[in-house]
Design a protein around this motif. Structure first.
Motif, PDB file in Angstrom:
ATOM      1  N   LYS A  76      65.316  14.592   1.923  1.00  0.00           N
ATOM      2  CA  LYS A  76      66.167  14.786   0.754  1.00  0.00           C
ATOM      3  C   LYS A  76      65.901  13.754  -0.337  1.00  0.00           C
ATOM      4  O   LYS A  76      66.512  13.798  -1.386  1.00  0.00           O
ATOM      5  CB  LYS A  76      67.639  14.719   1.167  1.00  0.00           C
ATOM      6  N   GLU A 118      72.946   7.436  -2.299  1.00  0.00           N
ATOM      7  CA  GLU A 118      72.595   8.754  -1.774  1.00  0.00           C
ATOM      8  C   GLU A 118      71.689   8.627  -0.548  1.00  0.00           C
ATOM      9  O   GLU A 118      71.842   9.366   0.436  1.00  0.00           O
ATOM     10  CB  GLU A 118      71.903   9.589  -2.858  1.00  0.00           C
ATOM     11  N   LYS A 145      72.596   7.724   7.268  1.00  0.00           N
ATOM     12  CA  LYS A 145      73.639   7.735   8.287  1.00  0.00           C
ATOM     13  C   LYS A 145      73.748   9.108   8.951  1.00  0.00           C
ATOM     14  O   LYS A 145      73.969   9.200  10.159  1.00  0.00           O
ATOM     15  CB  LYS A 145      74.975   7.326   7.659  1.00  0.00           C
ATOM     16  N   LYS A 146      73.598  10.173   8.163  1.00  0.00           N
ATOM     17  CA  LYS A 146      73.635  11.514   8.750  1.00  0.00           C
ATOM     18  C   LYS A 146      72.477  11.706   9.739  1.00  0.00           C
ATOM     19  O   LYS A 146      72.639  12.325  10.790  1.00  0.00           O
ATOM     20  CB  LYS A 146      73.559  12.572   7.649  1.00  0.00           C
ATOM     21  N   THR A 147      71.320  11.163   9.376  1.00  0.00           N
ATOM     22  CA  THR A 147      70.151  11.298  10.249  1.00  0.00           C
ATOM     23  C   THR A 147      70.352  10.554  11.554  1.00  0.00           C
ATOM     24  O   THR A 147      70.115  11.093  12.640  1.00  0.00           O
ATOM     25  CB  THR A 147      68.892  10.770   9.537  1.00  0.00           C
ATOM     26  N   THR A 148      70.796   9.293  11.475  1.00  0.00           N
ATOM     27  CA  THR A 148      70.998   8.521  12.700  1.00  0.00           C
ATOM     28  C   THR A 148      72.107   9.133  13.562  1.00  0.00           C
ATOM     29  O   THR A 148      72.015   9.132  14.793  1.00  0.00           O
ATOM     30  CB  THR A 148      71.342   7.058  12.366  1.00  0.00           C
ATOM     31  N   ASN A 149      73.144   9.672  12.932  1.00  0.00           N
ATOM     32  CA  ASN A 149      74.203  10.331  13.700  1.00  0.00           C
ATOM     33  C   ASN A 149      73.671  11.581  14.401  1.00  0.00           C
ATOM     34  O   ASN A 149      74.071  11.874  15.532  1.00  0.00           O
ATOM     35  CB  ASN A 149      75.367  10.700  12.784  1.00  0.00           C
ATOM     36  N   ARG A 150      72.774  12.298  13.728  1.00  0.00           N
ATOM     37  CA  ARG A 150      72.179  13.484  14.348  1.00  0.00           C
ATOM     38  C   ARG A 150      71.315  13.082  15.537  1.00  0.00           C
ATOM     39  O   ARG A 150      71.340  13.730  16.585  1.00  0.00           O
ATOM     40  CB  ARG A 150      71.347  14.248  13.328  1.00  0.00           C
ATOM     41  N   SER A 155      73.602  12.212  18.393  1.00  0.00           N
ATOM     42  CA  SER A 155      74.179  13.415  18.980  1.00  0.00           C
ATOM     43  C   SER A 155      73.181  14.088  19.917  1.00  0.00           C
ATOM     44  O   SER A 155      73.548  14.548  21.006  1.00  0.00           O
ATOM     45  CB  SER A 155      74.602  14.381  17.870  1.00  0.00           C
ATOM     46  N   THR A 182      73.713   7.642   2.541  1.00  0.00           N
ATOM     47  CA  THR A 182      74.429   8.781   3.122  1.00  0.00           C
ATOM     48  C   THR A 182      73.496   9.624   3.975  1.00  0.00           C
ATOM     49  O   THR A 182      73.826  10.018   5.102  1.00  0.00           O
ATOM     50  CB  THR A 182      75.046   9.643   2.007  1.00  0.00           C
ATOM     51  N   THR A 183      72.299   9.906   3.460  1.00  0.00           N
ATOM     52  CA  THR A 183      71.316  10.684   4.218  1.00  0.00           C
ATOM     53  C   THR A 183      70.886   9.943   5.477  1.00  0.00           C
ATOM     54  O   THR A 183      70.728  10.539   6.548  1.00  0.00           O
ATOM     55  CB  THR A 183      70.080  10.967   3.336  1.00  0.00           C
TER      56      THR A 183
END
Length: 466
Positions: A195, A204, A210-215, A218, A207-208
């Motif tokens: 992104k 920005e 943190k979303k990646t590391t959280n994914r 998971s 944010t991307t």
């Protein structure tokens, strides 16, 4: 979480700076590792302005300090001299390996007229990653240099001088988790930067990120659950070794099954023996050039192979499995079960959390208090009296905390000490008096955007209209 992962999987580190930059042309450089499910795990991420030796030295020292001074066994980077200098200074005991993927890309630009010669490209790739022993590498490299008249070529001479850093035949004694290039870091680039563009701001990107590391986390949890509940199943007869692999490794049973299948397709020849050891030559039936010598010690049931695959990756290869199976060994010896690859890799971390003393303050308390104080500071900054009160309170707080800690220590020692801690209420009243009399003026600074950084290879990395 990143620190916990690094404690377990920090033996191999991939560090690369050949990534897309953001609006300010800052260089994104993640520190990436591999978890026990062979997926990416993020240890840290940084933005740097330049790719100079001093910048890398500061960065590696900061990373090392954050990771409790634990150093990796191997680190993979691109072919950057400034980075190499920094690693030599900060991580002198870490094996520095060059990314073969980058080396291949650089080589293509140096092939010149030989770029269309398939035989030359095959010979170069054989030298790059197809040699098993040092003698084999030297013979093939010298033959290639003589055949294509490259003995005086400066780039090939430079690459040969760095052979210790990229030639697999010279690096099999060091653990590298089977990484021959920074493909892990390349995949991280796609995962994090998909992104990102030249218009992406730091907020920005955060944010991307943190979303990646959280994914990734998971996915890790799903893998942990799956391997703990999965019932061992295989298309082969479930021998003792396969059952044991399923018990200790779970998710890696498929990989072990593949090696076990290869072992059944090998031919063996005994080439010698002593009172303690038997020497075999093992090769695939249709690939006689893949032969390796395997030594088997009767008393300890240990094996050693010339491929040194276990030393480099922590896995037994089919050469060794064939000989172990030949001698009716039905369980994998503990010394050949590398904990970082098993489903019990994080058992110490879970036990540490399970046995944590409930009376001890939990770490997030500090984060909660920082958030509360930060909100209070933001609320107070527009008024002179509230600013003065906050400043005076902060000046008095260290003394109060030290007095309370000293009193608690004396109480634990059983000493009878008269309490002379200042009264908090009186102190608050004093603070109010000071705040009413104070007229200190504080200028709130204006935070500007960082200047654009000029980086190495910017024209190659940059895309679009920049």
């Amino acid at each position: 979480m990143m620190l916990e992962d690094y404690r377990i999987y920090g033996d191999v580190l991939v560090f690369d700076t050949t990534y897309r930059t953001n609006r300010y042309n800052l260089i994104c450089a993640p520190f990436v590792g591999i978890n026990n499910h062979w997926h990416n795990c993020m240890f840290a991420c940084t933005f740097i302005r330049d790719e100079k030796t001093e910048s890398f030295v500061w960065l590696l020292e900061t990373f090392k300090k954050a990771m409790e001074d634990k150093t990796p066994t191997s680190i993979f980077t691109n072919q950057d001299q400034a980075m190499a200098n920094a690693i030599e200074r900060v991580l002198p005991n870490t094996r520095h390996r060059l990314c073969i993927w980058h080396l291949e890309q650089n080589a293509i630009t140096r092939f010149g007229a030989l770029k269309k010669d398939k035989e030359f490209k095959y010979a170069f790739n054989q030298c790059l990653k197809g040699c098993v022993t040092e003698q084999e590498f030297e013979e093939k490299w010298q033959a290639m240099m003589q055949k294509y008249d490259l003995t005086t070529h400066s780039w090939y001479k430079r690459v040969y001088e760095l052979k210790e850093k990229w030639c697999p035949a010279l690096s099999r004694d060091f653990f590298s988790a089977r990484i021959l290039s920074s493909q892990r870091s390349e995949s991280t680039n796609h995962a994090i930067g998909f992104k990102a563009s030249k218009a992406t701001t730091l907020i920005e990107f955060n944010t991307t990120f943190k979303k990646t590391t959280n994914r990734w986390r998971s996915t890790k949890k799903y893998d942990e659950f799956t391997c703990s509940k999965l019932i061992a199943f295989t298309s082969l007869p479930l021998s003792g070794m396969l059952k044991h692999a399923a018990q200790v490794k779970g998710y890696t049973q498929k990989d072990f099954e593949e090696e076990f299948g290869y072992s059944m397709a090998t031919t063996i020849q005994m080439i010698g023996r002593t009172e303690e050891c038997v020497f075999y030559q093992v090769s695939l039936e249709d690939k006689p050039w893949s032969a390796h010598q395997v030594n088997y010690i009767h008393e300890s049931q240990c094996v050693w192979c010339t491929c040194k695959h276990f030393e480099a990756s922590g896995w037994l290869r089919y050469h060794c499995i064939r000989i172990i199976h030949l001698h009716s060994v039905t369980r994998i010896l503990d010394k050949y079960v590398t904990k970082r690859w098993t489903k019990f890799a994080k058992i110490e971390a879970w036990n540490r959390l399970k046995n944590q003393d409930p009376t001890q303050p939990y770490m997030p308390w500090s984060q909660t208090m920082m958030k509360n104080y930060y909100n209070l500071i933001l609320k107070s900054q527009e008024n002179k009296e509230t600013r003065a009160f906050m400043e005076e309170s902060f000046r008095n707080s260290p003394k109060l905390v030290e007095d309370l800690l000293d009193t608690a220590a004396q109480r634990e020692e059983g000493a009878e000490v008269a309490s002379d801690i200042p009264d908090v209420a009186d102190n608050t009243q004093s603070n109010n008096d000071v705040s009413s009399a104070s007229s200190t003026s504080i200028n709130v600074p204006t935070i500007l955007d960082p200047k654009r950084a000029v980086t190495k290879g910017r024209s190659k990395r940059a895309k679009g209209g920049l």
